[in-house]
Design a protein around this motif. Sequence first.
Motif, PDB file in Angstrom:
ATOM      1  N   SER A 194      32.174  43.567  36.887  1.00  0.00           N
ATOM      2  CA  SER A 194      32.477  44.481  35.789  1.00  0.00           C
ATOM      3  C   SER A 194      31.897  45.864  36.079  1.00  0.00           C
ATOM      4  CB  SER A 194      31.879  43.928  34.487  1.00  0.00           C
ATOM      5  OG  SER A 194      32.017  44.855  33.424  1.00  0.00           O
ATOM      6  N   ILE A 195      32.778  46.889  36.062  1.00  0.00           N
ATOM      7  CA  ILE A 195      32.346  48.280  36.209  1.00  0.00           C
ATOM      8  C   ILE A 195      33.155  49.115  35.226  1.00  0.00           C
ATOM      9  CG2 ILE A 195      31.934  50.214  37.764  1.00  0.00           C
ATOM     10  CD1 ILE A 195      32.261  48.331  40.121  1.00  0.00           C
ATOM     11  N   GLY A 196      32.480  49.780  34.308  1.00  0.00           N
ATOM     12  CA  GLY A 196      33.197  50.578  33.316  1.00  0.00           C
ATOM     13  C   GLY A 196      34.189  49.711  32.561  1.00  0.00           C
ATOM     14  N   GLY A 197      35.429  50.187  32.459  1.00  0.00           N
ATOM     15  CA  GLY A 197      36.471  49.436  31.774  1.00  0.00           C
ATOM     16  C   GLY A 197      37.328  48.611  32.708  1.00  0.00           C
ATOM     17  N   ALA A 198      36.812  48.315  33.908  1.00  0.00           N
ATOM     18  CA  ALA A 198      37.538  47.501  34.878  1.00  0.00           C
ATOM     19  C   ALA A 198      36.807  46.190  35.115  1.00  0.00           C
ATOM     20  CB  ALA A 198      37.693  48.244  36.200  1.00  0.00           C
ATOM     21  N   PHE A 199      37.570  45.104  35.140  1.00  0.00           N
ATOM     22  CA  PHE A 199      37.010  43.807  35.495  1.00  0.00           C
ATOM     23  C   PHE A 199      37.767  43.295  36.703  1.00  0.00           C
ATOM     24  CE2 PHE A 199      36.243  39.272  35.431  1.00  0.00           C
ATOM     25  CZ  PHE A 199      34.904  39.193  35.074  1.00  0.00           C
ATOM     26  N   PHE A 200      37.023  42.931  37.731  1.00  0.00           N
ATOM     27  CA  PHE A 200      37.605  42.489  38.991  1.00  0.00           C
ATOM     28  C   PHE A 200      37.431  40.975  39.099  1.00  0.00           C
ATOM     29  CE2 PHE A 200      35.872  46.727  39.229  1.00  0.00           C
ATOM     30  CZ  PHE A 200      36.881  47.482  39.812  1.00  0.00           C
ATOM     31  N   GLY A 201      38.492  40.246  38.795  1.00  0.00           N
ATOM     32  CA  GLY A 201      38.424  38.801  38.877  1.00  0.00           C
ATOM     33  C   GLY A 201      38.314  38.346  40.319  1.00  0.00           C
ATOM     34  N   GLU A 202      37.363  37.477  40.598  1.00  0.00           N
ATOM     35  CA  GLU A 202      37.108  37.061  41.974  1.00  0.00           C
ATOM     36  C   GLU A 202      37.690  35.692  42.295  1.00  0.00           C
ATOM     37  OE1 GLU A 202      35.651  38.643  44.649  1.00  0.00           O
ATOM     38  OE2 GLU A 202      35.981  40.360  43.351  1.00  0.00           O
ATOM     39  N   SER A 203      37.335  34.700  41.543  1.00  0.00           N
ATOM     40  CA  SER A 203      37.822  33.352  41.843  1.00  0.00           C
ATOM     41  C   SER A 203      37.611  32.465  40.633  1.00  0.00           C
ATOM     42  CB  SER A 203      37.075  32.782  43.057  1.00  0.00           C
ATOM     43  OG  SER A 203      37.658  31.556  43.483  1.00  0.00           O
ATOM     44  N   MET A 204      38.338  31.344  40.609  1.00  0.00           N
ATOM     45  CA  MET A 204      38.147  30.367  39.552  1.00  0.00           C
ATOM     46  C   MET A 204      38.346  28.974  40.138  1.00  0.00           C
ATOM     47  SD  MET A 204      41.547  31.051  37.249  1.00  0.00           S
ATOM     48  CE  MET A 204      43.208  30.954  37.925  1.00  0.00           C
ATOM     49  N   GLN A 215      40.209  47.985  30.210  1.00  0.00           N
ATOM     50  CA  GLN A 215      41.534  48.554  30.422  1.00  0.00           C
ATOM     51  C   GLN A 215      42.256  47.949  31.626  1.00  0.00           C
ATOM     52  OE1 GLN A 215      42.755  50.904  28.179  1.00  0.00           O
ATOM     53  NE2 GLN A 215      40.874  50.295  27.125  1.00  0.00           N
ATOM     54  N   LEU A 216      41.508  47.323  32.531  1.00  0.00           N
ATOM     55  CA  LEU A 216      42.098  46.816  33.774  1.00  0.00           C
ATOM     56  C   LEU A 216      41.471  45.480  34.137  1.00  0.00           C
ATOM     57  CD1 LEU A 216      43.871  47.273  36.350  1.00  0.00           C
ATOM     58  CD2 LEU A 216      41.876  48.396  37.369  1.00  0.00           C
ATOM     59  N   PHE A 217      42.322  44.512  34.458  1.00  0.00           N
ATOM     60  CA  PHE A 217      41.877  43.212  34.959  1.00  0.00           C
ATOM     61  C   PHE A 217      42.531  43.007  36.320  1.00  0.00           C
ATOM     62  CE2 PHE A 217      41.834  38.336  33.989  1.00  0.00           C
ATOM     63  CZ  PHE A 217      40.999  38.142  35.074  1.00  0.00           C
ATOM     64  N   ASP A 218      41.743  43.215  37.368  1.00  0.00           N
ATOM     65  CA  ASP A 218      42.214  43.111  38.744  1.00  0.00           C
ATOM     66  C   ASP A 218      42.129  41.664  39.217  1.00  0.00           C
ATOM     67  OD1 ASP A 218      42.736  43.611  41.496  1.00  0.00           O
ATOM     68  OD2 ASP A 218      40.589  43.874  41.868  1.00  0.00           O
ATOM     69  N   THR A 219      43.216  41.143  39.796  1.00  0.00           N
ATOM     70  CA  THR A 219      43.197  39.794  40.369  1.00  0.00           C
ATOM     71  C   THR A 219      43.268  39.844  41.894  1.00  0.00           C
ATOM     72  OG1 THR A 219      45.604  39.432  40.361  1.00  0.00           O
ATOM     73  CG2 THR A 219      44.407  38.924  38.335  1.00  0.00           C
ATOM     74  N   GLN A 220      43.241  41.040  42.465  1.00  0.00           N
ATOM     75  CA  GLN A 220      43.265  41.261  43.911  1.00  0.00           C
ATOM     76  C   GLN A 220      44.625  40.907  44.507  1.00  0.00           C
ATOM     77  OE1 GLN A 220      39.844  39.149  45.386  1.00  0.00           O
ATOM     78  NE2 GLN A 220      38.415  40.641  44.564  1.00  0.00           N
ATOM     79  N   PHE A 221      44.974  39.644  44.533  1.00  0.00           N
ATOM     80  CA  PHE A 221      46.263  39.201  45.044  1.00  0.00           C
ATOM     81  C   PHE A 221      47.037  38.492  43.933  1.00  0.00           C
ATOM     82  CE2 PHE A 221      43.314  39.025  48.685  1.00  0.00           C
ATOM     83  CZ  PHE A 221      43.915  39.959  49.512  1.00  0.00           C
ATOM     84  N   LEU A 222      48.350  38.450  44.086  1.00  0.00           N
ATOM     85  CA  LEU A 222      49.192  37.738  43.127  1.00  0.00           C
ATOM     86  C   LEU A 222      49.582  36.394  43.729  1.00  0.00           C
ATOM     87  CD1 LEU A 222      50.730  37.835  40.412  1.00  0.00           C
ATOM     88  CD2 LEU A 222      52.711  38.664  41.706  1.00  0.00           C
TER      89      LEU A 222
END
Length: 217
Positions: A123-133, A158-165
């Motif tokens: 989590s940085i600012g309004g961005a969340f970078f999803g790593e793994s589940m 504001q942003l949820f990054d999943t890196q790859f689709l």
Amino acid sequence: MKDTDPPLTPQLLLQAYRVGVFPMSEGRNDPEVFWVDPKRRGIFPLDGFHISRSLARTMRRTKFTVSFDRAFRDVMQNCADRDETWINDTIIDLYAALFQSGHAHSIEIWDGEKMVGGVYGVSIGGAFFGESMFSKATDASKIALAYLIDRLRSGGYQLFDTQFLTPHLASLGAVEIPRRVFQEKLAAALDTAAYFNAAGRHIPHAQDVIQRSAQIS
């Protein structure tokens, strides 16, 4: 990383995320780490995640319990416990340090005292970078994702990054965008204040998560 590269520290890791780059390893036992900057990026529109009728039914009826930030390293270890993984010990230690500084979070799903699912990210600012589940019970990772997205929405992300689709993420509402578009969204999100723990330690009832998702989706 090459011998000439600067040492990988939690601070360098945060700098990398701010410019859209993230680390990976070739395998669990490979000590090397390399940087990744995909030409096309997977993201989860926070208004695009829809809880299906079957998932909603599971969430209402399940005996699972949910927690936030209770067992971060254990979630990472479970995510790495598979035949093919990009998570090595270096990455686990680095993200555990980010967790200690408040820049990483996890959601855990429990069946009694046994963890059966979870997800973690940065989590940085309004961005969340999803790593793994991971999931060791039917729909456990989906439930973790539902609670994570509900928390991101309520926290002002504001942003949820999943890196790859992946096909699995696409079936849940994730989409793929060009690197240039991602960079624009990332810059805007980093300039936004968001709070993962805006709701404190309160764990919302499953019906509330389902209802909020239906109202936004």
